[in-house]
Design an enzyme around this catalytic site. Structure first.
Site, short mmCIF file in Angstrom:
data_model
loop_
_atom_site.label_atom_id
_atom_site.label_comp_id
_atom_site.label_asym_id
_atom_site.label_seq_id
_atom_site.Cartn_x
_atom_site.Cartn_y
_atom_site.Cartn_z
N THR B 150 40.30 -33.18 -54.83
CA THR B 150 40.31 -32.76 -53.42
C THR B 150 41.70 -32.33 -52.97
O THR B 150 42.70 -32.93 -53.34
CB THR B 150 39.81 -33.94 -52.56
OG1 THR B 150 38.49 -34.25 -52.96
CG2 THR B 150 39.81 -33.58 -51.08
N GLY B 189 42.86 -41.74 -54.77
CA GLY B 189 43.28 -43.14 -54.71
C GLY B 189 44.33 -43.44 -55.75
O GLY B 189 44.27 -42.93 -56.86
N GLU B 432 32.92 -38.22 -52.75
CA GLU B 432 31.94 -37.86 -53.78
C GLU B 432 30.84 -36.94 -53.23
O GLU B 432 29.68 -37.02 -53.64
CB GLU B 432 31.30 -39.11 -54.39
CG GLU B 432 32.25 -39.99 -55.17
CD GLU B 432 32.94 -39.26 -56.30
OE1 GLU B 432 32.32 -38.38 -56.92
OE2 GLU B 432 34.14 -39.54 -56.53
#
Lengths: 667, 667
Positions: B150, B189, B432
């Site tokens: 992303t 993350g 997701e």
């Protein structure tokens, strides 16, 4: 001002109406807009909005300290306003509530209850002498008060409160106690470390008899040192989902003595010898509560306006995907699913604003009637304020959350300000009366009204439809227009209430007690209550919009009518099951409604940015990287990220302490 | 263990089935339960759950540092497990996911993506040589990786990513760049300050041509010093609604060079001279994504189980109001409205668990078929995983939030652990694959399937109902049973898809392009997709529950059947509008369903505590003052409050700095 994002500028250039005209219409006139702007300017000059480090990076304790600073600056400004304008209470409440107060203070204000509950309760329940003494001190900010009702063990069910205030005729004092852990006051804002005085709601005992809940003024902390006074156990209840600046506290009493005249005695009294003198009516205490609920519906409008401003502007700036191979990525607001999520939110602000205005008017009328001893419309007002409280907070919470999710991942960033806004809104679903309990209170009124109608009595205006529809009984042909939908919603509400009444009766006939039959039917009762409120909302929006747009320019009128249509058709589609059950709507009608809705989305979409601009929420108050007026969403996201203290160092100490030892097998 | 609350104890004493039997059934057998418990014991022994000060009171930076510590302890434990058991990947994923990992780490884990995305991507897309080199280092924790896809400007629309990897044949290197601000990686993350390696998804350019998105392994930080390597701009994206331990980061490239063999080349390749060799199929990359989605549905079950455990236990302890004058205040779980909010949540855990199991089985079958070169069922699996991802995360978010609100004000306390749980669940609505996009991907498949059916072709199992119902066309008489409802849901889905197809065709006939017609119909398409998923969920739960309860004791069987009935009748009532439109259900049927539902609530209620106890979530993992096994909710709320650093001092410094000056008019 920095250059505006080109997509956003284009939206503004092509807006079909005058945005300033709409702002004035929303505020209630040019003068109101100017007043509001003046106040905002004043608050910003005080620097109330400034945060050296964004508060989201602070520890819980630091957040509180910042909130106190901001709140004190705001109160200083209010005192200045008092001196300059010599205006009434409502004026300061307007500063506290609405765009300015709630927004500029960020995550809650530890001083709000001073103006919103402490002073109004003394005004509503204190004698003239008590008012003279306390209101002066409070207005001058010599003392800072709060209001403690809820306990660890009891919330909405006020009768169940356990704190006791026992009159001791020998010393002419009340003795306050918390007989159990669950009797501890729990939740009052500003109670923990901020207020030094407090209104305490407690069970009054005198001459060995309990007379129920009464209000007492109790000193919590020494005025000079702020140390808790003897017998007072006070502190904060801990971190919460939001409102971490509010300083919600707990409070326990161990034989705390207060003079007899610290009981608020406008209504009931305890004489020196301990004789209890009853209030003329127990319903008088409803006043403050209903006042707060009216304010609450207005607050919900402000929060929805913020959320939808952020999401609409961001959706005009964000481009994503490529449905047509040879064209650029569309602005996401061009996706019908996105319009579906956002545009009804704009309409909701107007719908609830009109209902709030209506409720405010009714509140003032009923209050005037009360002063003249007429309590006839009190139950109707109470019933309406309960369900509107529930539905407005529920709808607002869902609206804000839908806006947040419509911004995708970036809506999850605190710098979008959407999560914080949700935290403030969802709190309102519980405080000032838990929503399901609120709906069921309205349901009680509706069931009674239904029985009144069955007995052939005339009903008060907001429930008169029950009598009319009951009389007709046979379903009139469905009318696939806005007016027809509104009528349909009344039929739904009426039908649901009717079924509930029949269910309760049937269950009673089968041997259940009324209370058990009520409980077994309560899921349906809550739903009937919501249906009643929904019908009220739609019909007020429909009627008042029609009246109010008569005076605006033709360009604006078209847009406002589209918005109202959109809202009503949206809700018809949300409640198709109910309409199918209680009206003669057909599958063909439904498909037409669906297409009508899709057309309305397309019609409103080009004015979406203009419509949210008209809410006129300053960047400092909106406080959102995604929603700023200039549309520099990505630049601002990065700028906000760079403010994180974690980004001040290239390597965090935890690398040396944990990560490296882990990688080297030495942890 | 402290004394259990008497109300809670009475609930357990009167439970009609063996709670341990249900726990084994949920875990999948006695052995699975023991394994799980062993792991939990191990983690607690490492002290992974311990927080010197509750993390909710820490600053953003301190929260990260605590999260690193916890994550390192967990990884240390996983490495120990590896050595002891020499078990496969799934084993460690089971530790990371599920009750243990997500729960014990609190607000996110900065190392999760190492096992969940970094290693699996190398396994799925790396050559044998690449696997040999990287997987060893990664398993041994010599390096810590993450996965960056992303970007600031692009999420679910992967084709739109802007990061470039340009092959330089002269040095046999790829050169990575972020050509714009929006090209910055944003969200991964562990990226900010934790990982030192990263899989980067970038547009591959070679010989002047773009070949789309490919995966590259990039070193981010020096292994010794953890300093960012040259050309890497890396940091954290700032505070979020939740997951503040996850260390989500941004990442920009300024001419970062990596060797040619750092491109993962199992499928596509770039030869030394820069020649691009195409992958046999672009669909192969779906694997990891779908694997993560299956895991996600399972995670949602765990979060729902936590929330409903907390809310049910608290509702058995909390007493409120007094509907009958002479009786004590009821436990709030005795209110039907409360049962309505909570009991369906228990059933949802089981419903989604069975669908997740089904999806997992299908995933394994399809993966095996893929390895044999058969891709026939891939689109069906993809379509099912998309809508299940959307519906499970949406339902779970609503379930958790409903549980929180059902706990009234106390649910708003972070010590209830419900807000934090919501933060984790609602994040999954976006990551997701954004849920609306997911639903529309399934819708594309459904529209195609519908057209296949119209052309007389046989359809894959999960959509075969479209062919059958299309064939029949005339509505069969409504059957007011569980089986009839499930059939009804298939008719709804089929009916909705049919209308969408007709709408699109009609709009095309009126001159719209297919893309525009699709967009104009997309609100209805998303709804049709949800209906398809809902039908799937209900029918799997109905069928698999029937199969699985065959082996349990008669006492338990009754309860599990009641729970399944409750779930299905609940959803029928939620979707009455759809059933009225697409089946021949009557008003009489609806009223019967409503009464059936109310009866089921009353039947399940006495076993509510037993049913949540059976989820067997340890107090240390539940981490909730309201939901602990002993039911000492009020005592624990107070104990948690006393941990607030604000309560360490009777007077906060802000009194002297701001409050006192304000009161004295000196601010």
């Amino acid at each position: 001002m920095a250059k505006v994002n080109v997509d956003l500028q284009r939206e503004r250039d092509s807006c079909s109406f005058n945005i300033t005209e709409l702002t004035h219409w929303i505020d209630g006139g040019v003068q109101k807009t100017e007043e509001r702007k003046k106040r905002e300017e004043m608050a910003l000059k005080e620097g109330i909005h400034l945060e050296p480090v964004p508060s989201v990076y602070l520890s819980h304790k630091e957040k509180y300290e910042l909130a106190v600073k901001k709140a004190c600056l705001l109160f200083k400004m209010i005192r200045k306003l008092q001196e300059e304008e010599n205006a009434g209470m409502e004026n300061y409440l307007a500063v506290l509530g609405g765009n300015l107060g709630a927004a500029i203070l960020g995550d809650g204000n530890p001083l709000t209850l001073h103006y919103v509950m402490f002073i109004p309760t003394i005004m509503g329940q204190g004698t003239v002498e008590q008012q003279a003494y306390w209101i002066g001190r409070a207005f001058n900010l010599d003392i800072i008060g709060t209001y403690a009702q809820t306990e660890l063990g009891h919330g909405t069910f006020v009768r169940g409160l356990e704190t006791t205030a026992t009159y001791d005729a020998s010393t002419k004092e009340f003795v306050l106690n918390s007989p159990t852990l669950t009797a501890y006051k729990w939740w009052p804002g500003g109670l923990a470390h901020t207020a030094n005085y407090c209104i305490v709601m407690a069970q009054l005992y005198t001459k060995g008899k309990c007379h129920g809940i009464h209000a007492f003024i109790v000193q919590l902390r020494e005025e000079e040192t702020h140390m808790p006074v003897r017998g007072i156990k006070v502190g904060e209840i801990g971190a919460k989902l939001g409102m971490n600046g509010t300083n919600n506290g707990f409070l326990g009493f161990d034989n705390v003595r207060i003079p007899r005249d610290h009981m608020l005695m406008k209504n009931s009294k305890v004489l020196e010898d301990g004789t209890y003198v009853n209030a003329p009516s127990s319903k008088l205490a409803y006043g403050t509560m209903m006042f707060v609920r009216v304010m609450l519906v207005n607050d919900m409008c402000k929060y929805m306006a913020k959320a939808v401003t952020i999401a609409v502007r961001y959706s005009a700036v964000r481009r994503q995907s490529q449905p047509k191979p040879d064209e650029p990525e569309p602005q996401i607001i061009d996706y019908l699913t996105q319009q579906h999520k956002l545009l009804v939110g704009i309409a909701s602000v107007h719908a609830f604003r009109m209902s709030a205005d209506w409720l405010w008017l009714m509140y003032n009328n009923v209050t005037a009637e009360l002063d003249a001893g007429d309590m006839e419309r009190l139950p109707e007002l109470h019933a309406l304020s309960c369900c509107l409280k529930a539905v407005s907070t529920d709808d607002a919470a869902q609206c804000v959350e839908r806006c947040r999710l419509a911004c995708g991942g970036h809506g999850y960033m605190l710098s979008s300000n959407l999560p914080l806004t949700y935290g403030l809104v969802t709190a309102a679903c519980t405080y000032e009366g838990e929503n399901t309990v609120m709906l069921l209170q309205t349901a009680r009124y509706l069931v009674k009204a239904w029985q009144q109608a069955a007995a052939g009595n005339t009903l008060p205006p907001t429930v008169s439809y029950l009598g009319e529809l009951r009389a007709g009984r046979r379903s009139p042909p469905w009318d696939n227009t806005i007016e027809g939908i509104v009528k349909g919603f009344h039929m739904v509400a009426s039908g649901k209430i009717g079924i509930c009444v029949a269910q309760i009766e049937k269950r009673q006939k089968n041997g259940m007690s009324y209370e058990d039959a009520w409980n077994m039917t309560s899921v349906q009762l809550a739903s009937a209550s919501e249906a009643h409120c929904r019908a009220f909302l739609l019909s007020i929006y429909y009627k008042d919009n029609e009246k109010q747009v008569a005076t605006v320019s033709p360009e604006l009128r078209i847009v406002l009518q589209q918005l109202c249509d959109l809202y009503i058709v949206y809700w018809a589609l949300q409640r198709i099951g109910d309409l199918l059950r209680f009206t003669s709507i057909s599958e063909r009608d439904i498909e037409q409604l669906q297409n009508w809705y899709e057309d309305l989305l397309v019609k409103v979409r080009p004015n979406a940015v203009g419509l949210v601009d008209a809410f006129d929420i300053r960047d400092e108050i909106l406080n959102s990287a995604l929603g700023a007026y200039d549309g520099r969403a990505y630049e601002r996201l990065m700028e906000e990220a760079m403010k994180s203290p974690l980004n001040a160092e290239p390597v965090n100490q935890s690398f040396h302490k944990y990560l490296k030892p882990l990688m080297q097998g030495k942890l």
